[in-house]
Write an enzyme that holds these catalytic residues in place. Structure first.
Site, PDB file in Angstrom:
ATOM      1  N   ASP A   1       0.874  -1.174   0.000  1.00 43.89           N
ATOM      2  CA  ASP A   1       0.000   0.000   0.000  1.00 43.89           C
ATOM      3  C   ASP A   1       0.912   1.225   0.000  1.00 43.89           C
ATOM      4  OD1 ASP A   1      -1.633   2.167   0.579  1.00 43.89           O
ATOM      5  OD2 ASP A   1      -2.992   0.979   1.824  1.00 43.89           O
TER       6      ASP A   1
ATOM      7  N   SER B   1       0.206  13.967 -15.267  1.00 45.91           N
ATOM      8  CA  SER B   1      -1.086  14.071 -15.963  1.00 45.91           C
ATOM      9  C   SER B   1      -1.125  15.442 -16.645  1.00 45.91           C
ATOM     10  CB  SER B   1      -2.233  13.985 -14.948  1.00 45.91           C
ATOM     11  OG  SER B   1      -3.456  14.367 -15.536  1.00 45.91           O
TER      12      SER B   1
ATOM     13  N   TYR C   1      -6.852  16.543  -6.828  1.00 46.00           N
ATOM     14  CA  TYR C   1      -6.065  15.756  -7.801  1.00 46.00           C
ATOM     15  C   TYR C   1      -5.126  16.655  -8.608  1.00 46.00           C
ATOM     16  CZ  TYR C   1      -5.050  12.544 -11.697  1.00 46.00           C
ATOM     17  OH  TYR C   1      -4.424  11.759 -12.644  1.00 46.00           O
TER      18      TYR C   1
ATOM     19  N   LYS D   1      -0.996  16.691  -8.894  1.00 46.80           N
ATOM     20  CA  LYS D   1      -0.251  16.505 -10.148  1.00 46.80           C
ATOM     21  C   LYS D   1       0.598  17.749 -10.466  1.00 46.80           C
ATOM     22  CE  LYS D   1      -1.440  12.243 -11.071  1.00 46.80           C
ATOM     23  NZ  LYS D   1      -0.436  11.153 -11.051  1.00 46.80           N
TER      24      LYS D   1
END
Ligand SMILES: NC(=O)c1ccc[n+]([C@@H]2O[C@H](COP(=O)([O-])OP(=O)(O)OC[C@H]3O[C@@H](n4cnc5c(N)ncnc54)[C@H](OP(=O)(O)O)[C@@H]3O)[C@@H](O)[C@H]2O)c1
Length: 254
Positions: free
Chosen positions: A63, A143, A160, A164
């Site tokens: 993990d 991304s 998010y 990124k």
């Protein structure tokens, strides 16, 4: 690519999507790939599927939001393989929620995985590369959301994009830190547009081509398009550091 035969790669998030495709293509090219993810059953199946290829696949349950798991995975790699030549920091996630109503625990999961997990894995890989005098390659799967706000997803993407954008900065900061140490380790930020994977389902968006208007008829890349880009990066000579590579599907509208 011959110099990569027998080399060791660590790929995080190797149980699905982009990471799985990268692991497959690297094993086909003769690398020893250590694949990390939580779903060990999927990793074990991949090992079985790849048993007749020229390289090796070593599954490790990890993990990436738990530091002890990451340290144990790199310790296993140090003890059992010749070093680390390539690290692909691919594991990443998002949550379908907002900045105005989202749960702190959802934001924390995304930040812990996309930023902190990536930093810990990078530190451990750099330690091994440096100890073994390996001019390694570190690739952060970033991304397009790490370079531009995705306005069509503004109410769903919450932290998010910030993680990124963080990856964009971490790649360049790492490159500069290594250069200051006169290290030959290279660092690349690879920034895909929309790729057909399980990422939206994992985020709670429903199926990939499901209800969300942004993605309903959006053109997509295949995970293999990203794996092929990894092979390109590996094919460049040690004196060349591609620092940023952005890959979109043709006709992407965001
Ligand atoms: N798909 C896209 O459109 C797109 C676009 C740009 C960038 N990206 C980036 O590409 C990377 C891969 O995404 P994907 O689209 O391939 O997603 P995916 O299909 O959802 O796969 C994500 C991978 O990350 C692993 N992962 C998730 N949480 C983890 C954790 N806590 N610890 C360890 N592994 C974990 C998953 O494995 P387990 O669940 O088994 O742990 C899985 O192997 C991400 O960094 C993502 O941000 C994707």
């Amino acid at each position: 690519m011959e110099q990569w035969i027998g080399a060791v790669a660590v790929v995080t998030g190797a149980s699905a999507g982009i990471g799985e495709s990268i692991a497959i293509e690297l094993v086909k090219k003769g690398l020893k790939v250590v694949g990390l993810a939580r779903r060990i059953d999927r990793l074990n199946k991949l090992k079985e599927d790849l048993k007749n290829e020229s390289g090796e696949f070593h599954p490790i349950k990890c993990d990436m939001t738990i530091e002890e798991d990451i340290l144990a995975a790199f310790q296993w790699t140090r003890n059992n393989l010749s070093g680390v030549n390539l690290l692909v920091n691919n594991a990443g996630t998002l949550r379908n929620t907002s900045l105005t109503e989202g749960k702190t625990s959802d934001w924390k999961t995304v930040i812990d995985l996309n930023l902190l997990g990536l930093c810990i894995a990078t530190r451990e890989a750099v330690k091994i590369m440096t100890e073994k005098n390996i001019a390694g390659l570190i690739i952060h799967i970033n991304s397009v959301a790490g370079h531009y706000p995705i306005s069509s997803m503004a109410s769903q993407i919450n932290v998010y994009g910030a993680t990124k954008y963080g990856v964009t900065n971490l790649a360049e900061t790492l490159r500069l830190e290594l250069a200051a140490k006169k290290s030959n380790i290279r660092v690349t930020s690879l920034s895909p547009g929309y790729v057909k994977t399980e990422i939206l389902e994992a985020a709670g968006f429903g199926t990939m081509k499901g209800t969300d208007e942004t993605f309903k008829d959006a053109p997509t890349l295949e995970p293999l398009d990203i794996s092929n880009a990894i092979l390109y990066l590996m094919s460049t000579p040690p004196s060349v550091n591609v620092t940023e590579l952005t890959i979109r599907p043709t006709r992407e509208t965001f």
